[in-house]
Scaffold this motif. Structure first.
Motif, mmCIF file in Angstrom:
data_model
loop_
_atom_site.group_PDB
_atom_site.id
_atom_site.type_symbol
_atom_site.label_atom_id
_atom_site.label_comp_id
_atom_site.label_asym_id
_atom_site.label_seq_id
_atom_site.Cartn_x
_atom_site.Cartn_y
_atom_site.Cartn_z
ATOM 1 N N LYS A 4 7.021 8.801 -13.402
ATOM 2 C CA LYS A 4 6.796 7.354 -13.386
ATOM 3 C C LYS A 4 6.229 6.919 -12.036
ATOM 4 O O LYS A 4 5.315 6.095 -11.964
ATOM 5 C CB LYS A 4 8.101 6.610 -13.663
ATOM 6 N N ASN A 5 6.795 7.494 -10.970
ATOM 7 C CA ASN A 5 6.297 7.169 -9.628
ATOM 8 C C ASN A 5 4.847 7.596 -9.453
ATOM 9 O O ASN A 5 4.029 6.874 -8.871
ATOM 10 C CB ASN A 5 7.167 7.842 -8.569
ATOM 11 N N SER A 6 4.531 8.782 -9.946
ATOM 12 C CA SER A 6 3.162 9.284 -9.831
ATOM 13 C C SER A 6 2.190 8.378 -10.577
ATOM 14 O O SER A 6 1.119 8.032 -10.062
ATOM 15 C CB SER A 6 3.073 10.708 -10.381
ATOM 16 N N LEU A 7 2.566 7.977 -11.785
ATOM 17 C CA LEU A 7 1.710 7.095 -12.578
ATOM 18 C C LEU A 7 1.516 5.755 -11.879
ATOM 19 O O LEU A 7 0.396 5.230 -11.803
ATOM 20 C CB LEU A 7 2.324 6.884 -13.961
ATOM 21 N N GLN A 8 2.609 5.209 -11.343
ATOM 22 C CA GLN A 8 2.525 3.922 -10.644
ATOM 23 C C GLN A 8 1.643 4.028 -9.401
ATOM 24 O O GLN A 8 0.825 3.143 -9.125
ATOM 25 C CB GLN A 8 3.928 3.448 -10.257
ATOM 26 N N ALA A 9 1.791 5.108 -8.651
ATOM 27 C CA ALA A 9 0.990 5.301 -7.438
ATOM 28 C C ALA A 9 -0.485 5.495 -7.777
ATOM 29 O O ALA A 9 -1.367 4.966 -7.092
ATOM 30 C CB ALA A 9 1.522 6.498 -6.652
ATOM 31 N N GLN A 10 -0.777 6.247 -8.836
ATOM 32 C CA GLN A 10 -2.170 6.463 -9.229
ATOM 33 C C GLN A 10 -2.829 5.157 -9.664
ATOM 34 O O GLN A 10 -3.994 4.899 -9.326
ATOM 35 C CB GLN A 10 -2.243 7.498 -10.351
ATOM 36 N N ASN A 11 -2.093 4.335 -10.393
ATOM 37 C CA ASN A 11 -2.636 3.038 -10.815
ATOM 38 C C ASN A 11 -2.899 2.138 -9.613
ATOM 39 O O ASN A 11 -3.924 1.445 -9.549
ATOM 40 C CB ASN A 11 -1.668 2.352 -11.780
ATOM 41 N N GLN A 12 -1.978 2.153 -8.656
ATOM 42 C CA GLN A 12 -2.146 1.306 -7.472
ATOM 43 C C GLN A 12 -3.284 1.809 -6.594
ATOM 44 O O GLN A 12 -4.069 1.022 -6.062
ATOM 45 C CB GLN A 12 -0.843 1.260 -6.673
ATOM 46 N N LEU A 13 -3.410 3.117 -6.462
ATOM 47 C CA LEU A 13 -4.485 3.684 -5.650
ATOM 48 C C LEU A 13 -5.849 3.327 -6.234
ATOM 49 O O LEU A 13 -6.795 3.049 -5.489
ATOM 50 C CB LEU A 13 -4.336 5.203 -5.557
ATOM 51 N N LEU A 14 -5.954 3.315 -7.552
ATOM 52 C CA LEU A 14 -7.218 2.949 -8.189
ATOM 53 C C LEU A 14 -7.596 1.506 -7.836
ATOM 54 O O LEU A 14 -8.750 1.217 -7.505
ATOM 55 C CB LEU A 14 -7.110 3.114 -9.707
ATOM 56 N N LYS A 15 -6.624 0.599 -7.890
ATOM 57 C CA LYS A 15 -6.886 -0.805 -7.538
ATOM 58 C C LYS A 15 -7.246 -0.937 -6.065
ATOM 59 O O LYS A 15 -8.178 -1.664 -5.701
ATOM 60 C CB LYS A 15 -5.662 -1.663 -7.857
ATOM 61 N N LEU A 16 -6.503 -0.232 -5.210
ATOM 62 C CA LEU A 16 -6.763 -0.300 -3.776
ATOM 63 C C LEU A 16 -8.133 0.268 -3.438
ATOM 64 O O LEU A 16 -8.889 -0.325 -2.656
ATOM 65 C CB LEU A 16 -5.674 0.456 -3.011
ATOM 66 N N ALA A 17 -8.467 1.412 -4.020
ATOM 67 C CA ALA A 17 -9.764 2.037 -3.743
ATOM 68 C C ALA A 17 -10.909 1.130 -4.176
ATOM 69 O O ALA A 17 -11.930 1.026 -3.485
ATOM 70 C CB ALA A 17 -9.855 3.387 -4.455
ATOM 71 N N ASN A 18 -10.753 0.466 -5.315
ATOM 72 C CA ASN A 18 -11.763 -0.489 -5.774
ATOM 73 C C ASN A 18 -11.916 -1.645 -4.794
ATOM 74 O O ASN A 18 -13.022 -2.129 -4.545
ATOM 75 C CB ASN A 18 -11.381 -1.043 -7.145
ATOM 76 N N ALA A 19 -10.784 -2.087 -4.246
ATOM 77 C CA ALA A 19 -10.788 -3.286 -3.406
ATOM 78 C C ALA A 19 -11.258 -3.027 -1.984
ATOM 79 O O ALA A 19 -11.901 -3.881 -1.376
ATOM 80 C CB ALA A 19 -9.382 -3.895 -3.376
ATOM 81 N N ILE A 20 -10.960 -1.850 -1.444
ATOM 82 C CA ILE A 20 -11.122 -1.652 -0.004
ATOM 83 C C ILE A 20 -12.207 -0.651 0.376
ATOM 84 O O ILE A 20 -12.618 -0.590 1.539
ATOM 85 C CB ILE A 20 -9.770 -1.214 0.609
#
Length: 357
Positions: A137-153
C-alpha cells in the motif's frame, strides 16, 4: 480670401489640438501595457536545472496563503479584459505561479511521506489489489504521489524525456507552450506508451532524480513551521446602521485559494475563539455613517490580512494531503481594498471590541 485663410488657420489649430488630445489619451494606456514582473514573491531555487524554481507570492516578505493576487482584478470587482491580460503577460505569469503552487504542495507532501517512500518499489509498478500488505500500500501511494510531483516539478526538458510518446505526441514542449494542469497528469512514457516504455521511464526517473527530490523536500521548513500571512476576501455589503459598520464574511473566497483554510485556526484567546465559533460567519468593520457612504462608492472588495504561524503536522490520512493548523501572530487584521495589498485602508482589532455574527 481673408475668411478662407482664417478658416484654414482655425482648421489647423483644431486638428493640432485634437491630435494632441488623442495622443495624451492614448499614451498612458500604451505605457501601462508592460510585461508584469515577479514582484512580491519568494523563490525556492531548485537544486538543478532538471526542476522548476518555486515562485510563491508574499506579503511583507512572508509567504502569502489564502487568496492570491491575480494581477487582473480591479478595485470595483471587475477584471481586466482578456486583451490587456495577454498584452501585459498576466496570463503567462499566473500560469507559472500556479505551477509553482502545485509543485510546492507536492514537494512538501513528499517531505511528510518519507516513511511511506521507504517501501517504494523502484524496479516495477505496484498494482492495486483488493488485499495488500502495508508495504505494498505504501509503495502504491508513493508511486502515485511521485507521478504527480514529477509532472508538477520537472523541467520541460524532463517532461519531454519521461512523459512524451513520439508516436502520439508532438514532444516538442517548451517553457512557452507547456502549461501544467493539476487535474491532467501525464503518464510515464507519455500517452499511449506501451508497458515497456512506461516502466523504463519510471525506473529511469527514479534512479536519476528521486534522491535529489527527496533531499530538496527534506530541506523545506526543518522546524515544521511557516511564518506567513493569510488573505481572506469579502465583498462590501450594505451598511448596517444599527451596528454602524460593514459585515465582512470570513468564509468567502475566490478560485485562487492556496494551501491553508481559515477553519484550521487554533485560537489562543477568548477573542480569537469568537472567530472560530460555528455561529460566526462575519466580523464587523466599524465605520461612521457619514464616512461609510463615500467609502462604499469607491470600495467593492475588502482584503483581510492575518499574520499567522503555520504548524505542519504530517500527512492527513483522510484527505491525502498535508495536515496543518495555524495560530495568529498578531491581534490586528489589516484591511486593503485591492488584491495587490498595496494600500492599507484600515484595521480590525481582535479584542474586546470585536463584533461578530
Amino acid at each position: 480670401m481673408l475668411n478662407t485663410k482664417r478658416i484654414k488657420v482655425i482648421f489647423v489649430i483644431q486638428f493640432v489640438l485634437f491630435y494632441g488630445l488623442v495622443n495624451a489619451q492614448i499614451k498612458p494606456i500604451k505605457d501601462s501595457i508592460k510585461t508584469i514582473g515577479y514582484h512580491d514573491t519568494k523563490t525556492f531555487e531548485s537544486p538543478s536545472q532538471n526542476f522548476i524554481p518555486l515562485i510563491l507570492q508574499t506579503h511583507h516578505g512572508l509567504l502569502r496563503f489564502g487568496n492570491q493576487n491575480s494581477y487582473a482584478l480591479l478595485p470595483d470587482g471587475s477584471h481586466l479584459s482578456h486583451k490587456v491580460v495577454q498584452a501585459k503577460g498576466i496570463d503567462i505569469k499566473n500560469a507559472k505561479l500556479s505551477e509553482s503552487r502545485l509543485a510546492f504542495t507536492q514537494l512538501l507532501l513528499m517531505k511528510y511521506m518519507a516513511e511511506t517512500y521507504k517501501d517504494l518499489d523502484k524496479k516495477s509498478f505496484t498494482v492495486q489489489a483488493s488485499s495488500m500488505y502495508k508495504n505494498e500500500k505504501n509503495s502504491l501511494q508513493a508511486q502515485n504521489q511521485l507521478l504527480k510531483l514529477a509532472n508538477a516539478i520537472s523541467s520541460v526538458k524532463l517532461i519531454n524525456k519521461y512523459f512524451c510518446n513520439p508516436k502520439t505526441n508532438d514532444c516538442n514542449y517548451t517553457s512557452e507552450n507547456y502549461y501544467r494542469v493539476a487535474r491532467h497528469i501525464l503518464p510515464w512514457g507519455g500517452s499511449g506508451a506501451n508497458e515497456f516504455k512506461k516502466l523504463n521511464s519510471y525506473t529511469s526517473y527514479v534512479s536519476q532524480h528521486l534522491e535529489t527530490l527527496q533531499n530538496w523536500s527534506a530541506s523545506l521548513f526543518t522546524d515544521n513551521t511557516i511564518d506567513a500571512y493569510m488573505v481572506l476576501t469579502s465583498r462590501l455589503g450594505t451598511y448596517d446602521f444599527k451596528n454602524k459598520g460593514f459585515w465582512l464574511s470570513l468564509h468567502s473566497s475566490r478560485s485562487s485559494w492556496f494551501f491553508i483554510r481559515f477553519y484550521n485556526l487554533i485560537p489562543k484567546t477568548a477573542y480569537e475563539r469568537k472567530l472560530t465559533s460555528s455561529n460566526t460567519s462575519s466580523i464587523l468593520y466599524k465605520m461612521p455613517a457619514h464616512i461609510a457612504e463615500q467609502f462604499s462608492e469607491k470600495t467593492k472588495m475588502i482584503y483581510m490580512v492575518f499574520k499567522i504561524k503555520v504548524l505542519l503536522k504530517g500527512i492527513d490520512p483522510y484527505r491525502t494531503g498535508i495536515k496543518s493548523s495555524f495560530s495568529l501572530d498578531d491581534s490586528i487584521i489589516e484591511l486593503y481594498n485591492t488584491e495587490d495589498l498595496k494600500t492599507k485602508i484600515g484595521e480590525i482589532s481582535i479584542d474586546e471590541n470585536l463584533t461578530v455574527k
